[in-house]
Motif scaffolding. Structure first.
Motif: not given
Length: 125
Positions: A113-119
């Motif tokens: 989730l954090l990776d998707r938010l950042r990307s």
């Protein structure tokens, strides 16, 4: 994570918001997901494993806003604090029992989730 099921079924657009001031400041919309991509994020949110409360005072850095076909006002918003592992859900589709939840931010789903938010913040929408 528990989500309001009728609102999830009606969701056609998710926006990602980067929060730089204390929540519930409006933040800056930095990305959006629609169609299968939005469905995948909603599935990921539903798969977030629960956790115990950690203490930090709730200082979320990200929020996801869900819209139905009118795309006027979000029918729910989920603010994520990756420090205290807390999620706060707000909006007209959120029953009181779902307003405050805890998630395992260190789980594979939490990291995804954090990776998707950042990307999402790096991709033009």
């Amino acid at each position: 994570m528990l989500l309001p099921s009728e609102a999830v079924a009606a969701t056609v657009l998710l926006t990602t918001v980067r929060l730089t001031e204390p929540w519930p400041a409006p933040g800056l919309v930095v990305g959006a997901w629609a169609g299968p991509e939005a469905d995948g994020v909603l599935d990921l949110l539903a798969a977030l494993p629960g956790s115990e409360q950690h203490r930090c005072g709730f200082n979320p850095g990200w929020t996801v806003r869900a819209y139905d076909e009118t795309v006027l006002v979000p029918h729910f918003e989920a603010a994520f604090c990756f420090s205290c592992h807390e999620i706060r859900l707000t909006g007209p589709a959120v029953p009181p029992a779902l307003e405050r939840q805890f998630f395992d931010a260190d789980s594979p789903e939490g990291r995804d989730l954090l990776d998707r938010l950042r990307s999402s913040a790096e991709s033009p929408y």
